[in-house]
Write an enzyme that holds these catalytic residues in place. Structure first.
Site, PDB file in Angstrom:
ATOM      1  N   TYR A  44      32.382  35.052  36.940  1.00 12.57           N
ATOM      2  CA  TYR A  44      32.873  36.341  37.465  1.00 12.57           C
ATOM      3  C   TYR A  44      31.702  37.154  38.012  1.00 12.57           C
ATOM      4  O   TYR A  44      31.737  37.644  39.146  1.00 12.57           O
ATOM      5  CB  TYR A  44      33.610  37.128  36.368  1.00 12.57           C
ATOM      6  N   SER A 103      30.342  45.375  39.770  1.00  9.06           N
ATOM      7  CA  SER A 103      30.505  45.441  38.320  1.00  9.06           C
ATOM      8  C   SER A 103      29.162  45.441  37.601  1.00  9.06           C
ATOM      9  O   SER A 103      28.170  44.865  38.091  1.00  9.06           O
ATOM     10  CB  SER A 103      31.327  44.205  37.927  1.00  9.06           C
TER      11      SER A 103
HETATM   12  N1  NAD Z   1      38.347  47.531  35.113  1.00 11.14           N
HETATM   13  C1  NAD Z   1      37.029  47.446  34.909  1.00 11.14           C
HETATM   14  O1  NAD Z   1      36.514  47.749  33.823  1.00 11.14           O
HETATM   15  C2  NAD Z   1      36.107  47.000  36.014  1.00 11.14           C
HETATM   16  C3  NAD Z   1      34.729  46.945  35.762  1.00 11.14           C
HETATM   17  C4  NAD Z   1      33.866  46.525  36.777  1.00 11.14           C
HETATM   18  C5  NAD Z   1      34.363  46.207  38.018  1.00 11.14           C
HETATM   19  N2  NAD Z   1      35.699  46.257  38.245  1.00 11.14           N
HETATM   20  C6  NAD Z   1      36.183  45.910  39.580  1.00 11.14           C
HETATM   21  O2  NAD Z   1      37.034  46.947  40.039  1.00 11.14           O
HETATM   22  C7  NAD Z   1      38.075  46.408  40.864  1.00 11.14           C
HETATM   23  C8  NAD Z   1      39.437  46.833  40.338  1.00 11.14           C
HETATM   24  O3  NAD Z   1      39.585  46.367  39.000  1.00 11.14           O
HETATM   25  P1  NAD Z   1      40.886  46.629  38.136  1.00 11.14           P
HETATM   26  O4  NAD Z   1      40.457  46.657  36.725  1.00 11.14           O
HETATM   27  O5  NAD Z   1      41.668  47.759  38.708  1.00 11.14           O
HETATM   28  O6  NAD Z   1      41.662  45.235  38.369  1.00 11.14           O
HETATM   29  P2  NAD Z   1      43.206  44.945  38.702  1.00 11.14           P
HETATM   30  O7  NAD Z   1      43.386  43.481  38.487  1.00 11.14           O
HETATM   31  O8  NAD Z   1      44.078  45.862  37.940  1.00 11.14           O
HETATM   32  O9  NAD Z   1      43.308  45.270  40.245  1.00 11.14           O
HETATM   33  C9  NAD Z   1      43.018  44.328  41.259  1.00 11.14           C
HETATM   34  C10 NAD Z   1      44.147  44.363  42.267  1.00 11.14           C
HETATM   35  O10 NAD Z   1      43.830  43.449  43.317  1.00 11.14           O
HETATM   36  C11 NAD Z   1      45.034  42.830  43.743  1.00 11.14           C
HETATM   37  N3  NAD Z   1      44.760  41.557  44.401  1.00 11.14           N
HETATM   38  C12 NAD Z   1      44.234  40.437  43.815  1.00 11.14           C
HETATM   39  N4  NAD Z   1      44.216  39.431  44.718  1.00 11.14           N
HETATM   40  C13 NAD Z   1      44.738  39.912  45.887  1.00 11.14           C
HETATM   41  C14 NAD Z   1      44.981  39.343  47.160  1.00 11.14           C
HETATM   42  N5  NAD Z   1      44.710  38.059  47.431  1.00 11.14           N
HETATM   43  N6  NAD Z   1      45.517  40.124  48.120  1.00 11.14           N
HETATM   44  C15 NAD Z   1      45.816  41.427  47.862  1.00 11.14           C
HETATM   45  N7  NAD Z   1      45.602  42.032  46.659  1.00 11.14           N
HETATM   46  C16 NAD Z   1      45.069  41.271  45.679  1.00 11.14           C
HETATM   47  C17 NAD Z   1      45.809  42.632  42.428  1.00 11.14           C
HETATM   48  O11 NAD Z   1      47.199  42.414  42.655  1.00 11.14           O
HETATM   49  C18 NAD Z   1      45.490  43.919  41.683  1.00 11.14           C
HETATM   50  O12 NAD Z   1      46.493  44.888  41.890  1.00 11.14           O
HETATM   51  C19 NAD Z   1      37.853  44.901  40.856  1.00 11.14           C
HETATM   52  O13 NAD Z   1      37.097  44.567  41.995  1.00 11.14           O
HETATM   53  C20 NAD Z   1      37.032  44.653  39.601  1.00 11.14           C
HETATM   54  O14 NAD Z   1      36.256  43.479  39.697  1.00 11.14           O
HETATM   55  C21 NAD Z   1      36.583  46.638  37.279  1.00 11.14           C
END
Ligand code: NAD
Length: 314
Positions: free
Chosen positions: A152, A127
């Site tokens: 985070y 991130s």
């Molecule tokens: N959305 C953003 O703007 C953004 C920005 C920077 C980084 N990220 C990173 O990108 C990735 C995806 O983000 P997102 O926005 O799609 O988040 P999200 O919460 O929609 O997706 C994360 C998924 O991980 C699953 N998960 C969580 N714990 C789990 C476990 N113990 N076992 C199995 N599955 C599990 C959740 O059920 C969820 O479906 C993350 O690593 C996040 O930190 C996102």
């Protein structure tokens, strides 16, 4: 090509799976429908991929180390895209231990299973928060120095280090992608754009934290294309920023949303702890080495997101 996408039912995950399936990758989603936000919504996200025999859902908790190992042993994937995490800056201030568990321990389970089962390439979702609150922008990959400002961000920065360690131990290729504020249809309901739009649809007041705060809002289709470009790369371990490369202030975001919601009411609050004042990705490395080029403008992305929300959220 067999790919495991952890967190494949999530916001970015399900868009990625939809894209990979069209390109005829064989995709295995591992997700436990965590309740950080509505698990029903995650099921809808998966449904939106549509039927395809190119993907399979494995409902499992990545914190269960033995189970993760057995799944990897059975599938024998070529690539793992590790998206599963506990996201969100504000909640990490209230509950830091959950971030150590989800974003570090879970990542170690995935890395170990990948290493033991001879996965060739691990792509890790990091991130922009790992840059902390820096005055010098745009942010280049080598500018991350550990001076983060939220639990985070600390969990993501630590997870990056574990990725490097396990890549060294097991010799798999590693790509770390640092995403910058991703938005689009099914955007996470805890993030500004998703939260604002659902309030505006209900004619509720929205709250703006701080003044002049800016984010490099990046449309999800561009992120997904960037991930696939990274999946195909060969060579040394690398870190890439994936962002639009154009910061937008929150005030500009509100003006854009006002086009669709002219009666918008805004309440101003002071800065929230843990939030950085600006993010702006320098994407020259990803452009040069991966051929990454964002194609969806901020205005077009907002238009598509509002259109989707009007259909889906009401
Ligand atoms: N959305 C953003 O703007 C953004 C920005 C920077 C980084 N990220 C990173 O990108 C990735 C995806 O983000 P997102 O926005 O799609 O988040 P999200 O919460 O929609 O997706 C994360 C998924 O991980 C699953 N998960 C969580 N714990 C789990 C476990 N113990 N076992 C199995 N599955 C599990 C959740 O059920 C969820 O479906 C993350 O690593 C996040 O930190 C996102």
């Amino acid at each position: 090509m067999k790919v495991i996408v952890t967190g494949g039912a999530g916001f970015i995950g399900h868009h990625l799976v939809k894209y990979l399936v069209q390109l005829e990758y064989k995709v295995y989603i591992i997700d436990n429908f965590d309740d950080y936000y509505s698990p029903q919504r995650k099921r809808k996200q998966l449904e939106s991929i549509g039927y395809s025999n190119h993907y399979q859902l494995i409902e499992a908790d990545l914190l269960q180390e033995d189970q993760v190992h057995h799944i990897f042993q059975k599938i024998k994937p070529d690539i793992v895209v590790h998206l599963a995490a506990l996201p969100g800056v504000s909640y990490s201030l209230e509950n830091p231990h959950a971030y150590i568990e989800k974003n570090i321990e879970m990542t170690v389970n995935v890395l170990k299973a990948a290493g033991i089962n001879h996965v060739k390439h691990v792509v890790f979702a990091s991130s922009s928060s790992v840059y902390g609150d820096q005055k010098n922008v745009p942010l280049m990959e080598e500018m991350a120095n550990g001076k983060v400002i939220s639990p985070y961000a600390a969990s993501k920065y630590s997870a990056e280090s574990f990725c490097q360690a396990y890549s060294h131990i097991y010799s798999f290729q590693l790509t770390i992608l640092r995403f910058f504020t991703v938005f689009g249809p099914f955007g996470r309901p805890d993030m500004a754009i998703g939260k604002f739009i659902s309030k505006l649809l209900r004619n509720e007041e929205i709250t703006l934290f701080g003044q002049g705060v800016s984010r490099d809002f990046t449309y999800v289709d561009d992120i997904v294309r960037g991930i696939e470009l990274a999946m195909k790369r060969k060579g040394e371990n690398e870190i890439y920023n994936l962002g639009a490369g154009h910061p937008v202030t929150m005030e500009e975001l509100l003006l854009e949303l006002k086009k669709f919601f002219p009666h918008m009411q805004v309440k101003q609050e002071k800065y929230r702890l843990g939030d950085v004042s600006a993010t702006w990705a320098d994407i020259s490395k990803a452009t040069k080495q991966l051929g990454f080029k964002p194609t969806v403008s901020f205005q077009e992305g907002i238009k598509r997101t509002v259109q989707w929300a009007k259909e889906y959220e009401v």
